[in-house]
Design an enzyme around this catalytic site. Structure first.
Site, PDB file in Angstrom:
ATOM      1  N   CYS A 162       7.408 -13.558  37.683  1.00 45.41           N
ATOM      2  CA  CYS A 162       6.103 -14.197  37.937  1.00 45.41           C
ATOM      3  C   CYS A 162       5.279 -13.306  38.854  1.00 45.41           C
ATOM      4  O   CYS A 162       4.819 -12.258  38.396  1.00 45.41           O
ATOM      5  CB  CYS A 162       6.241 -15.631  38.446  1.00 45.41           C
ATOM      6  SG  CYS A 162       7.354 -15.929  39.828  1.00 45.41           S
ATOM      7  N   SER A 163       5.091 -13.697  40.119  1.00 49.37           N
ATOM      8  CA  SER A 163       4.210 -12.905  40.979  1.00 49.37           C
ATOM      9  C   SER A 163       4.604 -13.036  42.444  1.00 49.37           C
ATOM     10  O   SER A 163       3.754 -12.956  43.322  1.00 49.37           O
ATOM     11  CB  SER A 163       2.762 -13.360  40.784  1.00 49.37           C
ATOM     12  OG  SER A 163       2.664 -14.766  40.990  1.00 49.37           O
ATOM     13  N   CYS A 164       5.898 -13.262  42.726  1.00 50.84           N
ATOM     14  CA  CYS A 164       6.351 -13.464  44.099  1.00 50.84           C
ATOM     15  C   CYS A 164       5.981 -12.253  44.957  1.00 50.84           C
ATOM     16  O   CYS A 164       6.177 -11.104  44.541  1.00 50.84           O
ATOM     17  CB  CYS A 164       7.863 -13.692  44.126  1.00 50.84           C
ATOM     18  SG  CYS A 164       8.328 -15.184  43.225  1.00 50.84           S
TER      19      CYS A 164
ATOM     20  N   CYS B  18       7.992  -8.499  41.147  1.00 47.31           N
ATOM     21  CA  CYS B  18       8.510  -9.782  40.678  1.00 47.31           C
ATOM     22  C   CYS B  18       8.339  -9.752  39.169  1.00 47.31           C
ATOM     23  O   CYS B  18       7.229  -9.919  38.675  1.00 47.31           O
ATOM     24  CB  CYS B  18       7.737 -10.945  41.283  1.00 47.31           C
ATOM     25  SG  CYS B  18       8.207 -12.542  40.563  1.00 47.31           S
TER      26      CYS B  18
END
Lengths: 212, 218
Positions: A116-118, A113
């Site tokens: 962000c941090s999906c 991702c």
């Protein structure tokens, strides 16, 4: 140690020195939100417990091992992973819109991702720090083989690399290739070969006997 | 926005360093922040897209230097202040100084299971999908100051629709407080060469998940 490593440690220390301050801020925010009735600390306890003890890569590893041994489940998983998992009756219900992508001879998948941090929390738990870090997010889309090398993985030159950037609410899980020499193994034993990183795509499933 | 959070293709961040036997949380407060985020979003005072936007709006040096959950804390605090759930003097005092504003709902321990898995983002379509798998598309060249999920490295690039994912909440609208504005979502595949030019790994293919407003016919 390179200059970069020094810089990294320096930044880490600097943030560390703020830790007490951060802890106090978290406590203040939780206290006020609780006093105003927006949240319940008992609920927070349950959420923390869920992510510390219930979900984690062991869930995804069971899904992968089951797909390795049950061709109908594997087909359903590749067609609609959320539905296949929820209808199998073998796993806790998941809410993620999950897409499973299969590694095959000549094709290797990697998940990131960049924004962000999906990450597929329902089947892998919370992501490791490196997955959320700037080095991984910046580089894997442009230099996936360089990133793989840092995980000790070298793939044949002709192997196609397929990177999935999780830019929406779809979540991706890599179905690694089943290692040779595992014919007839029960699912529980197979699942032990399926590491978290092999389901992100930065490593391969472990070879039988590779670990003591 | 063209922020430092949009990292794909940037140089200078160094090697990927994996921590051995990494714990789920590195300190108790990290777990509290994660749980706070889930419980606060349940109230519908704001949403996941606003949450992401609140972190992107942090000053670039702050975004890059604070730890992950510290960044979450800054984002949650910013949104709580903006929506009047807390006020700065209350945060400074560490306690409540005035009455609560109403929120839509709060989570009880009996409902905590609702926080473990997320609700669906699929919504009823406003019209038919404009593209189908196999269609060639070009991503738009946009540089909005607000939230978007079209990364910079994949703007103004030609690719192929690989899959239709359904019709989903449109983050660009949701983060701006303009409602769900459901849009068709596609997997769009690009060649490494299209994204990175001559130096690209010739075996690389990459996909993003692209909402229909990000795409034009070729």
């Amino acid at each position: 140690m390179s200059d970069h490593d020094h810089e990294h440690e320096h930044d880490h220390d600097r943030d560390h020195s703020h830790l007490c301050d951060v802890q106090l801020r978290v406590r203040a925010l939780e206290t006020i939100l609780t006093e105003k009735g927006y949240i319940d600390p008992a609920v927070l306890d349950q959420i923390v417990e869920h992510f510390e003890t219930k979900v984690g890569p062991h869930v995804g590893a069971r899904v992968v091992a089951h797909a390795w041994t049950d061709t109908k489940f594997k087909a359903a998983l590749l067609e609609d992973a959320t539905r296949a998992i929820n209808e199998s009756g073998l796993f806790d219900q998941i809410g993620d819109h999950l897409v499973v992508v299969e590694n095959r001879p000549g094709e290797h998948n990697m998940v990131v991702c960049t924004l962000c941090s999906c990450y597929p929390w329902d089947v892998l738990g919370l992501p490791p720090v490196w997955y959320k870090s700037a080095p991984y997010r910046s580089r894997v889309v442009m230099d996936p083989r360089g990133v793989l090398a840092e995980f000790g993985v070298t793939l044949p030159e002709e192997t196609k690399i397929r990177v999935w950037d999780s830019t929406a609410e779809t979540r991706f899980l890599v179905l690694p290739q089943r290692p040779a020499g595992t014919e007839g193994w029960p699912e529980e034993r197979l699942a032990e070969l399926v590491t978290r990183d092999s389901m992100i795509g930065t490593r391969l499933a472990e070879q039988p006997g590779a670990r003591p | 926005m063209n922020g430092v959070h949009d990292m794909g293709g940037m140089h200078g961040f160094g090697k990927v360093v994996a921590e051995q036997d990494e714990p789920v949380f590195h300190a108790d407060w990290e777990g509290r922040v994660l749980a706070l985020m889930r419980a606060v979003l349940y109230t519908r005072a704001w949403n996941i897209d606003v949450f992401r936007d609140s972190q992107e709006q942090l000053p670039a040096p702050v975004y890059l230097t604070v730890s992950y959950y510290h960044r979450w804390l800054l984002g949650i605090t910013r949104s709580a202040l903006e929506r009047g759930l807390v006020e700065q003097d209350e945060l400074d005092a560490g306690r409540t100084l005035r009455p609560a504003r109403p929120v839509e709902r709060t989570m009880t321990p009996a409902e905590a299971g609702n926080a473990f898995i997320r609700g669906p983002f699929a919504r009823t379509p406003q019209g038919d999908a404009r593209f189908k798998p196999g269609d060639r598309v070009r991503t738009v060249n946009i540089h909005p100051a607000g939230h978007t999920r079209l990364p910079r490295y994949a703007r103004d690039k030609e690719g192929v629709i690989a899959a239709i994912r359904g019709c989903h909440v449109f983050p660009d609208s949701k983060a701006a407080g303009k409602g769900d504005d459901p849009q068709w979502l596609y997997s769009v595949v690009f060649s490494g060469r299209e994204l990175w030019g001559r130096q690209a790994d010739p075996t690389l293919e990459l996909s993003i998940e692209a909402f229909e407003p990000y795409l034009e016919s070729v």
